[in-house]
Scaffold this active site. Structure first.
Site: not given
Length: 763
Positions: A114, A396
């Site tokens: 880093e 439905s």
């Protein structure tokens, strides 16, 4: 001319010639160059002064450096609709290390990958910043790390948003200022410890100690070199570099860390080679999830999962941004919905395997107020959320959406439009369409066909509307598919409870579709607030919404209705049932009259609720819904709607002035002026005298003629206030990406297998 004059003349000519041979205006050119040089110098000085002034101007408005933000995990806080905190995202799993507990091997790994000059710079590494900029401009692969130091990364995690659009010049200046201040205030080892404890490590884990125990089941001090390198590499991209989600990328990242440690002279070549030869799975625990220790978070788990997804879509990283997220969830409703599904006091469930999913939406703004992703799920965090899954067909409940509402909208049909329930094949095919009872009822009205949920009239209606118009209609209601739908979809759409609740909301509010929303507002770490109030789009005429609602009331109240078990005495509501039968080619393996799925979509003017019930594996033995189990969706709806309607205004829907009424065979029916059906039966004299009136007494009489169980009247003030809900919004909404069905094969138009199944879809 005298000789003397001639002499002087020759001298003058020679002098003139010599002058002509000299360079012209040397001082003038030198003067120009000097002016340019000093102008550039002045511009540079002005630019530096201006930049410095701007930098310090930005720096003065930077957040105050405080140790609390540095120490605490970068946990995002999620609040409910009442601004009560539900949880700190992931913080319940955080385990911090003390400064003297951080192993040197972990320090070396983090610094090497880093920030190699961590111990040399003073918070901001000018050399590294310039090198990174040069590398970016020329696309160099020099191996330089990014421009941000560990100090700057820690400041960003502690005080600022990580959203890309927020990475402005002002923000960068403030980060640099605070990084320098951080370096002057704390020691390097303190800063490194802050960072190691704060970073997000995937799977709701913050800090490298937490990650070590989650992935390997042991403390960081007991990790070997390869495991330490993997842990150190995760924060750069937790979703990609963790060994569960992507072992290949995790391996590559681990080896990159080992290379950096070697180049930084923190390990020997032999150590490097031995660690790189180690399998990525060595010592790794089998995949698991953090247990949810927060009771509120457990109850709201499916909702929180969707909130996190939405936050990411808005450009934020909820695990690295230290946000305050104010969600639309009503925890009172969420808790009751959870208890209905998991308790024994509300609804009877035949076993613990039968599942329930539900979504509840405020139809007046699209806010998702509660969501149930399943039942008996234990303490799993972010488990399967069945409420947003689109692999099931809604049976439905598709009929009002795709068949009948478009007929009102485009064909101006009346509620008493005549339809014939008879032997019928799907248009353009030889496939016969059947009903659940394998019977035909002959001529009936549209109202009767929808209330009784007959299949043939529904598909005949869809054929009259046309597939293209019908698909365009439901597309405006949030149902989007890659391919053109088929006639079979008129009795079943692959969809989720989220889509269904949002679509039926447009019926409830008079025709406006709102994209479902989970988030009210987001506050970043530096105090910036972004509001996400929802805007809707008027997608159908208010007359269409009113007429379909009027018919759907009868689904619940009519003795012939398919949803009578959802009836709540006195409550103005409407709804539709849906069940999905087994395909014909395997139906003989299961008992008669059983289903795979059962749905109920119902609504009032205050809430729209969609409920699905079924089994996760419906083709396994005994994983089917019998007649009693099919009713569970209605009972869940009734239990939650009864609860959430308490204390809410209970008023009927106002009839738009262009909707006229007449009595047909003793039933109050609706039609539009100019409707092809308006002259079928002589208009009732009372209605013809004042067709535009919509008074409380009229609504009362109309509702009582539909059902004796509905509330007899509503006051005029309620009628007046409700009419405003039928007005279109001035702004348009858009499709919700969390509801898209385009990526799932099950969401495509009906296959041959689906065709057989949908022939048997019943109520």
């Amino acid at each position: 001319m005298s000789k003397q004059d001639s002499k002087y003349s020759r001298v003058d000519r020679r002098e003139q010639e010599q002058k002509n041979k000299r360079p012209k205006h040397p001082r003038k050119k030198s003067h120009v160059f000097s002016k340019i040089f000093w102008s550039l110098v002045l511009l540079l000085v002005v630019a530096i002064a201006g930049g410095a002034t701007l930098f310090f101007s930005y720096a003065r408005s930077a957040p105050a450096l405080n140790e609390s933000n540095l120490k605490n995990p970068g946990a995002t806080k999620i609040y409910d609709s009442s601004d009560h905190k539900i949880l700190d995202l992931g913080s319940q799993n955080a385990e911090a290390l003390k400064q003297n507990e951080v192993p040197q091997q972990l320090k070396d790994a983090v610094i090497s990958i880093e920030d190699r000059r961590f111990y040399k710079h003073q918070g901001v590494d000018i050399k590294r910043t310039i090198g990174a900029a040069f590398s970016n401009v020329f696309h160099s692969s020099s191996g330089l790390q990014g421009g941000s130091t560990l100090d700057q990364q820690l400041i960003k995690l502690s005080f600022f948003s990580t959203k890309k659009s927020d990475q402005t010049l002002k923000r960068k200046a403030q980060e640099a200022w605070l990084a320098r201040k951080l370096d002057k205030t704390y020691s390097k080892n303190q800063i490194l410890t802050f960072y190691i404890n704060k970073v997000f490590m995937g799977y709701s884990s913050y800090g490298m100690q937490t990650a070590a125990k989650f992935y390997y089941g042991k403390s960081v001090k007991n990790l070997d070199l390869a495991q330490t390198a993997l842990i150190a590499g995760i924060p750069n991209a937790p979703s990609q570099y963790n060994p569960y989600s992507n072992p290949k990328l995790a391996l590559a990242r681990r080896n990159e860390v080992l290379d950096a440690m070697l180049n930084n002279k923190k390990i020997s070549q032999a150590q490097h080679d031995a660690a790189q030869s180690q399998s990525i799975s060595d010592g790794l625990l089998p995949y698991h999830q953090n247990e949810q220790k927060n009771e509120k978070a457990k109850i709201a788990d499916p909702y929180i999962k969707q909130v996190i997804t939405e936050v990411k879509k808005k450009g934020y990283d909820p695990y690295a941004s230290n946000l305050k997220i104010y969600a639309n969830i009503d925890m009172r409703i969420q808790k009751r919905l959870y208890n209905i599904a998991n308790g024994d006091n509300y609804v009877y469930f035949p076993d613990n395997k039968v599942q329930v999913a539900s979504t509840i939406i405020n139809p007046n703004n699209g806010k998702v107020v509660a969501m149930l992703g399943g039942r008996k799920t234990g303490n799993v965090t972010y488990g399967l959320n069945r409420a947003v899954q689109t692999a099931r067909t809604n049976g439905s409940t598709a009929k009002p959406l795709m068949d009948y509402a478009p007929a009102f909208e485009y064909l101006n049909w009346a509620t008493y439009h005549s339809l014939k329930d008879e032997k019928y094949t799907y248009p353009g095919t030889n496939t016969q369409l059947n009903d659940f009872d394998n019977q035909y009822k002959g001529t009936m009205t549209l109202r009767e066909a929808l209330v009784q949920s007959r299949n043939v009239p529904a598909i005949k209606t869809l054929a009259a509307v046309g597939i293209n118009k019908a698909q365009n209609f439901i597309g405006k209601l949030g149902f989007h598919y890659k391919k053109q739908l088929e006639y079979q979809n008129g009795i079943g759409l692959p969809s989720s409870t989220l889509q269904n609740a949002a679509a039926y909301s447009a019926f409830a509010n008079g025709g406006t579709y709102y994209k479902p929303s989970y988030i009210n507002r987001i506050e970043t770490a530096d105090g910036q607030v972004n509001d996400y109030s929802n805007k809707g789009k008027h997608v159908m005429q208010s007359s269409t919404a009113y007429m379909i609602t009027d018919v759907l009331k009868g689904v619940i109240t009519s003795p012939m209705g398919s949803g009578t078990r959802a009836q709540i005495p006195g409550l103005y509501q409407a709804g539709k049932t849906g069940t999905n039968a087994y395909p014909d080619d395997i139906a003989d393996k299961f008992p008669d009259d059983v289903s795979m799925d059962s749905w109920f979509n119902g609504y009032t003017k205050n809430y729209s609720v969609s409920v699905w019930t079924g089994y996760d594996h419906p083709y396994q033995d005994n994983n089917y819904l019998d007649t009693a189990s099919e009713r569970i969706s209605q009972l869940v709806y009734k239990a939650i709607m009864s609860y959430i309607s308490q204390g809410k205004t209970n008023s009927d829907w106002s009839r738009p002035s262009n909707v006229l009424t007449k009595e047909v065979n003793g039933v109050r029916e609706l039609y539009l002026a100019g409707s092809p059906d308006q002259d079928i039966v002589k208009e009732d004299s009372e209605d013809s005298s004042s067709s535009s009136k919509s008074t409380s007494s009229e609504e009362s009489s109309s509702s009582s003629s539909s059902s004796s169980s509905e509330q007899s009247s509503s006051n005029s003030s309620e009628e007046s206030s409700s009419s405003s809900e039928e007005q279109p919004s001035s702004s348009e909404g858009s499709e919700s990406s969390s509801s898209s069905t385009s990526t799932q094969s099950s969401s495509q138009p009906a296959t041959s297998k689906m065709k057989k199944s949908r022939q048997k879809i019943n109520q």
